[in-house]
Each structure stands twice: as structure tokens, then as C-alpha cells.
Write a protein that holds these residues in place. Structure first.
Motif, PDB file in Angstrom:
ATOM      1  N   ALA A   1       2.920  -6.094  10.898  1.00 53.53           N
ATOM      2  CA  ALA A   1       4.103  -5.632  11.614  1.00 53.53           C
ATOM      3  C   ALA A   1       4.894  -4.671  10.747  1.00 53.53           C
ATOM      4  CB  ALA A   1       4.980  -6.826  12.004  1.00 53.53           C
ATOM      5  N   VAL A   2       5.485  -3.664  11.391  1.00 56.31           N
ATOM      6  CA  VAL A   2       6.237  -2.655  10.635  1.00 56.31           C
ATOM      7  C   VAL A   2       7.350  -3.302   9.832  1.00 56.31           C
ATOM      8  CG1 VAL A   2       7.754  -0.657  10.861  1.00 56.31           C
ATOM      9  CG2 VAL A   2       5.678  -0.795  12.228  1.00 56.31           C
ATOM     10  N   ALA A   3       7.995  -4.312  10.399  1.00 56.71           N
ATOM     11  CA  ALA A   3       9.105  -4.959   9.698  1.00 56.71           C
ATOM     12  C   ALA A   3       8.654  -5.614   8.404  1.00 56.71           C
ATOM     13  CB  ALA A   3       9.749  -6.010  10.604  1.00 56.71           C
ATOM     14  N   ASP A   4       7.373  -5.976   8.314  1.00 55.57           N
ATOM     15  CA  ASP A   4       6.870  -6.647   7.129  1.00 55.57           C
ATOM     16  C   ASP A   4       6.148  -5.698   6.185  1.00 55.57           C
ATOM     17  OD1 ASP A   4       7.784  -9.081   8.045  1.00 55.57           O
ATOM     18  OD2 ASP A   4       5.933  -9.496   9.145  1.00 55.57           O
ATOM     19  N   LEU A   5       6.090  -4.423   6.520  1.00 59.44           N
ATOM     20  CA  LEU A   5       5.264  -3.507   5.761  1.00 59.44           C
ATOM     21  C   LEU A   5       5.744  -3.330   4.340  1.00 59.44           C
ATOM     22  CD1 LEU A   5       2.879  -1.659   5.647  1.00 59.44           C
ATOM     23  CD2 LEU A   5       4.263   0.186   6.599  1.00 59.44           C
ATOM     24  N   GLY A   6       7.066  -3.350   4.127  1.00 56.99           N
ATOM     25  CA  GLY A   6       7.572  -3.163   2.769  1.00 56.99           C
ATOM     26  C   GLY A   6       7.013  -4.212   1.823  1.00 56.99           C
ATOM     27  N   ARG A   7       7.151  -5.462   2.189  1.00 53.70           N
ATOM     28  CA  ARG A   7       6.671  -6.546   1.334  1.00 53.70           C
ATOM     29  C   ARG A   7       5.149  -6.540   1.249  1.00 53.70           C
ATOM     30  NH1 ARG A   7       9.558 -11.809   2.492  1.00 53.70           N
ATOM     31  NH2 ARG A   7      10.978 -10.950   0.954  1.00 53.70           N
ATOM     32  N   ALA A   8       4.476  -6.342   2.392  1.00 56.20           N
ATOM     33  CA  ALA A   8       3.016  -6.338   2.389  1.00 56.20           C
ATOM     34  C   ALA A   8       2.477  -5.165   1.594  1.00 56.20           C
ATOM     35  CB  ALA A   8       2.495  -6.289   3.822  1.00 56.20           C
ATOM     36  N   ALA A   9       3.062  -3.993   1.803  1.00 55.70           N
ATOM     37  CA  ALA A   9       2.596  -2.810   1.086  1.00 55.70           C
ATOM     38  C   ALA A   9       2.783  -2.976  -0.409  1.00 55.70           C
ATOM     39  CB  ALA A   9       3.341  -1.568   1.579  1.00 55.70           C
ATOM     40  N   TRP A  10       3.911  -3.534  -0.801  1.00 57.67           N
ATOM     41  CA  TRP A  10       4.141  -3.736  -2.230  1.00 57.67           C
ATOM     42  C   TRP A  10       3.067  -4.639  -2.824  1.00 57.67           C
ATOM     43  CZ3 TRP A  10       5.343  -2.522  -6.758  1.00 57.67           C
ATOM     44  CH2 TRP A  10       5.428  -3.484  -7.761  1.00 57.67           C
ATOM     45  N   ALA A  11       2.769  -5.740  -2.134  1.00 57.32           N
ATOM     46  CA  ALA A  11       1.764  -6.664  -2.655  1.00 57.32           C
ATOM     47  C   ALA A  11       0.402  -5.991  -2.776  1.00 57.32           C
ATOM     48  CB  ALA A  11       1.668  -7.889  -1.736  1.00 57.32           C
ATOM     49  N   VAL A  12       0.044  -5.187  -1.779  1.00 55.89           N
ATOM     50  CA  VAL A  12      -1.252  -4.540  -1.803  1.00 55.89           C
ATOM     51  C   VAL A  12      -1.292  -3.428  -2.841  1.00 55.89           C
ATOM     52  CG1 VAL A  12      -2.914  -3.238  -0.433  1.00 55.89           C
ATOM     53  CG2 VAL A  12      -1.714  -5.160   0.598  1.00 55.89           C
ATOM     54  N   LEU A  13      -0.211  -2.662  -2.929  1.00 53.21           N
ATOM     55  CA  LEU A  13      -0.162  -1.605  -3.936  1.00 53.21           C
ATOM     56  C   LEU A  13      -0.247  -2.184  -5.337  1.00 53.21           C
ATOM     57  CD1 LEU A  13       2.555   0.759  -2.452  1.00 53.21           C
ATOM     58  CD2 LEU A  13       0.164   1.339  -2.859  1.00 53.21           C
TER      59      LEU A  13
ATOM     60  N   VAL B   1      -0.907   6.314  -0.930  1.00 51.42           N
ATOM     61  CA  VAL B   1       0.555   6.216  -0.944  1.00 51.42           C
ATOM     62  C   VAL B   1       1.146   7.168   0.095  1.00 51.42           C
ATOM     63  CG1 VAL B   1       2.631   6.602  -2.318  1.00 51.42           C
ATOM     64  CG2 VAL B   1       0.657   5.477  -3.353  1.00 51.42           C
ATOM     65  N   SER B   2       0.534   8.334   0.231  1.00 49.55           N
ATOM     66  CA  SER B   2       1.009   9.302   1.217  1.00 49.55           C
ATOM     67  C   SER B   2       0.922   8.748   2.626  1.00 49.55           C
ATOM     68  CB  SER B   2       0.183  10.594   1.101  1.00 49.55           C
ATOM     69  OG  SER B   2       0.640  11.567   2.003  1.00 49.55           O
ATOM     70  N   GLU B   3      -0.074   7.895   2.887  1.00 48.25           N
ATOM     71  CA  GLU B   3      -0.248   7.313   4.217  1.00 48.25           C
ATOM     72  C   GLU B   3       0.883   6.360   4.597  1.00 48.25           C
ATOM     73  OE1 GLU B   3      -3.942   5.344   4.730  1.00 48.25           O
ATOM     74  OE2 GLU B   3      -5.152   7.024   4.013  1.00 48.25           O
ATOM     75  N   ILE B   4       1.401   5.625   3.638  1.00 49.15           N
ATOM     76  CA  ILE B   4       2.312   4.524   3.988  1.00 49.15           C
ATOM     77  C   ILE B   4       3.755   4.723   3.552  1.00 49.15           C
ATOM     78  CG2 ILE B   4       0.407   2.874   3.921  1.00 49.15           C
ATOM     79  CD1 ILE B   4       1.493   1.869   1.264  1.00 49.15           C
ATOM     80  N   HIS B   5       4.064   5.734   2.738  1.00 49.34           N
ATOM     81  CA  HIS B   5       5.411   5.783   2.164  1.00 49.34           C
ATOM     82  C   HIS B   5       6.495   6.148   3.180  1.00 49.34           C
ATOM     83  CE1 HIS B   5       4.819  10.214   1.890  1.00 49.34           C
ATOM     84  NE2 HIS B   5       6.139  10.243   1.903  1.00 49.34           N
ATOM     85  N   ARG B   6       6.098   6.641   4.361  1.00 48.88           N
ATOM     86  CA  ARG B   6       7.101   6.993   5.363  1.00 48.88           C
ATOM     87  C   ARG B   6       7.554   5.801   6.206  1.00 48.88           C
ATOM     88  NH1 ARG B   6       3.440  11.227   5.538  1.00 48.88           N
ATOM     89  NH2 ARG B   6       4.257  13.259   4.860  1.00 48.88           N
ATOM     90  N   ALA B   7       6.880   4.689   6.074  1.00 46.42           N
ATOM     91  CA  ALA B   7       7.288   3.498   6.832  1.00 46.42           C
ATOM     92  C   ALA B   7       8.720   3.120   6.465  1.00 46.42           C
ATOM     93  CB  ALA B   7       6.342   2.342   6.535  1.00 46.42           C
ATOM     94  N   PRO B   8       9.561   2.788   7.444  1.00 47.57           N
ATOM     95  CA  PRO B   8      10.974   2.517   7.161  1.00 47.57           C
ATOM     96  C   PRO B   8      11.208   1.446   6.110  1.00 47.57           C
ATOM     97  CG  PRO B   8      10.615   2.724   9.524  1.00 47.57           C
ATOM     98  CD  PRO B   8       9.257   2.729   8.891  1.00 47.57           C
ATOM     99  N   SER B   9      10.333   0.456   6.041  1.00 47.38           N
ATOM    100  CA  SER B   9      10.554  -0.637   5.095  1.00 47.38           C
ATOM    101  C   SER B   9       9.805  -0.460   3.779  1.00 47.38           C
ATOM    102  CB  SER B   9      10.148  -1.971   5.736  1.00 47.38           C
ATOM    103  OG  SER B   9       8.820  -1.901   6.228  1.00 47.38           O
ATOM    104  N   PHE B  10       9.138   0.696   3.601  1.00 46.32           N
ATOM    105  CA  PHE B  10       8.475   0.957   2.321  1.00 46.32           C
ATOM    106  C   PHE B  10       9.529   1.040   1.220  1.00 46.32           C
ATOM    107  CE2 PHE B  10       7.108   3.884  -0.982  1.00 46.32           C
ATOM    108  CZ  PHE B  10       5.852   3.420  -1.304  1.00 46.32           C
ATOM    109  N   ASP B  11       9.247   0.438   0.084  1.00 50.07           N
ATOM    110  CA  ASP B  11      10.203   0.417  -1.016  1.00 50.07           C
ATOM    111  C   ASP B  11       9.804   1.448  -2.069  1.00 50.07           C
ATOM    112  OD1 ASP B  11      11.730  -2.271  -2.981  1.00 50.07           O
ATOM    113  OD2 ASP B  11      12.312  -0.200  -2.620  1.00 50.07           O
ATOM    114  N   PHE B  12       8.778   1.169  -2.835  1.00 50.62           N
ATOM    115  CA  PHE B  12       8.309   2.124  -3.832  1.00 50.62           C
ATOM    116  C   PHE B  12       6.897   1.761  -4.265  1.00 50.62           C
ATOM    117  CE2 PHE B  12       9.892  -1.366  -6.328  1.00 50.62           C
ATOM    118  CZ  PHE B  12       9.067  -1.431  -7.443  1.00 50.62           C
TER     119      PHE B  12
END
Length: 234
Positions: free
Chosen positions: A17-29, A57-68
Motif C-alpha cells: 500500500a502507498v501509505a506503507d511504502l516509506g517504511r517498506a521501501a526503507w527496509a528493502v533499500l 531509487v529513481s523508481e520509488i523516490h517520488r512516492a509521498p511516503s518515501f523518506d530517503f
């Protein structure tokens, strides 16, 4: 980094889910970076082509909940090698917030001060003679670092991220904006560690329990400046 590994990490993100992408993306990154570091140590030579990581990183960094994302680094490398990777980072000039450089504790305090002036977030990594988080030598070096990048009120001059610093005895004493650890990933699958009347039914629930325990504590509001005892070489 191998293409099949990147495909695996991309699949991990699909369906989240987009709302969870920040946390999920961080863990995967984080897992992706650590996988590359493991390959580097096992092969005896550093990763030199990070183009697939940059594309990802270019694919996912535009997601609203992406952190760094953590900017690639050479853990036990010299400052010149790590500065070269910063210059290679595609978003340095226009969107510095997308990535955070790593300052390794065996590097000079001067480099830490420079990174803190130039970047909106800096990761601190334990390395070299300071690789063991939380021991006496580590805290002595950390005191040097905190004294250098906090102001007169003990507030950091940039956001600080602690790599492998989710032990409450560590992050509650430091003014970190964020921190990470592989503790959850390492422990949710150890069945012998989960016993008692109310044992979580699956790994997802175990992860939630551990996350809640971690987030029950907060990082320090500021840093109390400390006198530093310099190490004397034998």
C-alpha cells in the motif's frame, strides 16, 4: 549488485500500500545496500557499478511516503573513495533530500562536519576500531562526533540517522531523527525466542510486536556536551 537481487527487491515492493511504502521501501533499500556490502566483503573487491541501484531509487523516490535512501559507500574505505561516491549520486545537486551520505566513525571529524553542512541528513556508521556499537571506545568517539555536529543547545545542525543503533540504551541517549537495525529481520524467525501464553501467530505479528517495543522509547531531545578523552596510541 546482481540484477536478480534487484528484481527480488522490486517484487518485495509490488503490492505494498502507498501509505506503507516509506517504511517498506526503507527496509528493502537497507537490505539491498547490506546485500551489496556482503557481496563486496566476500569478493574482496568493492562494488563499482551502482547504476541499477540508482535506477531503482529513481523508481520509488517520488512516492509521498518515501523518506530517503542511503547513498552507497565503502565501509572500511578511505574518505576519498566515499567522497567520490557522493559526487556520483545522481540527485546531489537538485534534490539532496533523496539520499543521505554515510559518515564512518573511523573517518575524520572534519569530514563529518563537512557532510553535516552540505546535506540535510547524515547517516552515522560504526566502523574500524569503533565497529562495536555501545562499548566504551565507541561512546568516546560518538561523544566527539556529537560535540562536533550539535549547537550550543545540543541540537543537531542536520538530521542524523543511526545505522545499527536501535538498541534503546543507544538511541535514547542520542538526538537522532531516525535509526535502523536488522534486529527484527533476524529474530522474527527464531521460534525458540517466542514462548509463553500469548505467542504471536506468525512472523508479521512478531514484527509488529518488536516494532512497538522499539517505538515505545524516543531518541534524546538534545545532546549534553561531554568532555572527550583522546586515545593515545601505544
Amino acid at each position: 549488485m546482481k540484477s536478480d537481487r534487484l528484481d527480488y527487491y522490486r517484487n518485495q515492493l509490488r503490492g505494498v500500500a502507498v501509505a506503507d511504502l516509506g517504511r517498506a521501501a526503507w527496509a528493502v533499500l537497507l537490505e539491498a545496500t547490506q546485500e551489496a556490502e556482503r557481496e563486496e566483503r566476500e569478493s574482496g573487491s568493492p562494488v563499482t557499478d551502482w547504476s541499477e541501484y540508482y535506477a531503482w531509487v529513481s523508481e520509488i523516490h517520488r512516492a509521498p511516503s518515501f523518506d530517503f535512501a542511503v547513498i552507497p559507500d565503502v565501509i572500511d574505505g578511505n574518505e576519498e573513495a566515499n567522497d567520490a561516491l557522493l559526487r556520483e549520486w545522481p540527485w546531489q545537486a537538485r534534490h539532496a533530500y533523496i539520499g543521505a551520505p554515510v559518515w564512518h566513525m573511523h573517518e575524520s571529524i572534519t569530514r563529518l562536519e563537512r557532510l553535516a553542512q552540505e546535506w540535510p541528513r547524515v547517516c552515522i556508521g560504526s566502523s574500524g576500531q569503533y565497529a562495536t556499537v555501545g562499548n566504551h571506545r565507541w561512546w568516546g568517539r560518538m561523544a566527539e562526533a556529537m560535540n562536533a555536529v550539535t549547537d550550543g543547545e545540543g541540537l543537531p545542525i542536520t538530521k542524523l540517522h543511526g545505522l545499527r543503533m536501535l538498541n534503546p540504551e543507544v538511541y535514547t541517549r542520542l538526538p537522532l531523527s531516525s535509526a535502523d537495525s536488522t534486529n527484527i529481520a533476524q529474530n522474527i524467525g527464531i521460534d525458540s525466542a517466542w514462548r509463553g501464553t500469548y505467542v504471536p501467530t506468525n512472523k508479521d505479528v512478531r514484527a509488529l510486536v518488536m516494532r512497538e517495543r522499539i517505538e515505545a522509547n524516543q531518541s534524546a531531545k538534545n545532546w549534553a556536551r561531554q568532555a572527550v578523552q583522546l586515545e593515545i596510541a601505544a
